[in-house]
Enzyme design. Structure first.
Site, PDB file in Angstrom:
ATOM      1  N   PRO A 178       3.483  -2.172  -0.731  1.00 25.66           N
ATOM      2  CA  PRO A 178       2.950  -2.738  -1.107  1.00 25.66           C
ATOM      3  C   PRO A 178       1.582  -3.030  -1.034  1.00 25.66           C
ATOM      4  CG  PRO A 178       4.324  -3.113   1.356  1.00 25.66           C
ATOM      5  CD  PRO A 178       4.262  -1.474   0.528  1.00 25.66           C
ATOM      6  N   TYR A 179       0.951  -3.671  -2.220  1.00 24.42           N
ATOM      7  CA  TYR A 179      -0.458  -3.886  -2.440  1.00 24.42           C
ATOM      8  C   TYR A 179      -0.803  -2.572  -3.200  1.00 24.42           C
ATOM      9  CZ  TYR A 179       0.119  -7.250   0.738  1.00 24.42           C
ATOM     10  OH  TYR A 179       0.502  -8.104   2.094  1.00 24.42           O
ATOM     11  N   ARG A 180       0.415  -1.877  -4.258  1.00 16.75           N
ATOM     12  CA  ARG A 180      -0.439  -0.484  -4.757  1.00 16.75           C
ATOM     13  C   ARG A 180      -0.715   0.681  -3.915  1.00 16.75           C
ATOM     14  NH1 ARG A 180       0.906  -1.590  -9.527  1.00 16.75           N
ATOM     15  NH2 ARG A 180       0.128   0.189 -10.425  1.00 16.75           N
ATOM     16  N   LEU A 181      -0.338   0.182  -2.422  1.00 13.95           N
ATOM     17  CA  LEU A 181      -0.777   1.474  -2.241  1.00 13.95           C
ATOM     18  C   LEU A 181       0.433   2.415  -1.536  1.00 13.95           C
ATOM     19  CD1 LEU A 181      -2.279  -0.247   1.275  1.00 13.95           C
ATOM     20  CD2 LEU A 181      -3.572   0.415  -0.645  1.00 13.95           C
ATOM     21  N   HIS A 182       1.132   2.772  -3.105  1.00 10.82           N
ATOM     22  CA  HIS A 182       1.523   3.837  -3.466  1.00 10.82           C
ATOM     23  C   HIS A 182       1.639   5.204  -2.037  1.00 10.82           C
ATOM     24  CE1 HIS A 182       2.504   0.594  -6.174  1.00 10.82           C
ATOM     25  NE2 HIS A 182       1.721   1.413  -6.720  1.00 10.82           N
TER      26      HIS A 182
END
Length: 202
Positions: A178-182
């Site tokens: 989520p939230y581009r916290l890949h």
């Protein structure tokens, strides 16, 4: 539910097999589709979708017309990158490394396993060359079909059709968070021993 982080003590080939198996269950079609990126000796890149037709610890195999654009680029610069993107799973795998031709026996066996119409099309196609009109290509296929009319006809593999195996220098696994916290992890094979795993900033 939070997806577990990629385990850095995992074997990258085992992990690839697990992700591929999940993709085969989840993707609507062609879970083995991958982007193949090649480049000219001068560094001009090109990319296209091809299908993975085999893999093991020696590398990842695809087939092509050797006189196509990608065939010409591979002949001049035998290094490539592969990208698997499974949208339904929010995952991707990048693989980079040198290319080596498959054996004649491997190419013959895979060509013989293809459907008759696919074998005829491979022979009829001057892949990547200009085509005056579709009818000309279809006429070639029809003419070849008259030479090999039976579904079980022995159709010889053309000399300009074969495959390559990419032996990985690096394998990078990416999964969505989520939230581009890949989550990203890469295995480096260039040290000559056990590949080294490193987690990367997203």
């Amino acid at each position: 539910m939070t997806v577990p982080l990629i385990a850095l003590d995992a074997d990258p080939f085992t992990l690839f097999g697990q992700w591929m198996a999940e993709a085969e269950r989840a993707e609507p079609n062609d879970a083995n589709a991958m982007t193949l990126a090649t480049a000219t000796p001068g560094g001009r890149p090109s990319a296209r979708m091809v299908l993975l037709k085999g893999w093991d610890r020696a590398g990842f195999v695809f087939y092509t017309n050797l006189e196509s654009r990608k065939g010409d680029e591979i002949a001049a610069n035998p290094h490539a990158a592969l990208l698997f993107h499974w949208k339904s799973l929010r995952r991707q795998i990048r693989i980079e490394g040198p290319l080596l031709p498959v054996t004649e026996a491997e190419a013959d066996a895979y060509f013989a396993s293809r459907r008759r119409i696919s074998r005829l099309g491979a022979i009829a196609s001057d892949q990547s060359r200009p085509l005056a009109d579709r009818a000309a290509f279809e006429a070639r296929v029809a003419e070849l079909g008259s030479r090999y009319p039976a579904e079980d006809s022995v159709i010889p593999r053309p000399a300009n059709w074969s495959g390559f195996r990419l032996s990985p220098d690096a394998m990078e696994f990416w999964q969505d968070y989520p939230y581009r916290l890949h989550d990203r992890a890469v295995w480096d094979f260039t040290n000559g021993g056990t590949p080294t795993a490193t987690r990367l900033y997203p």
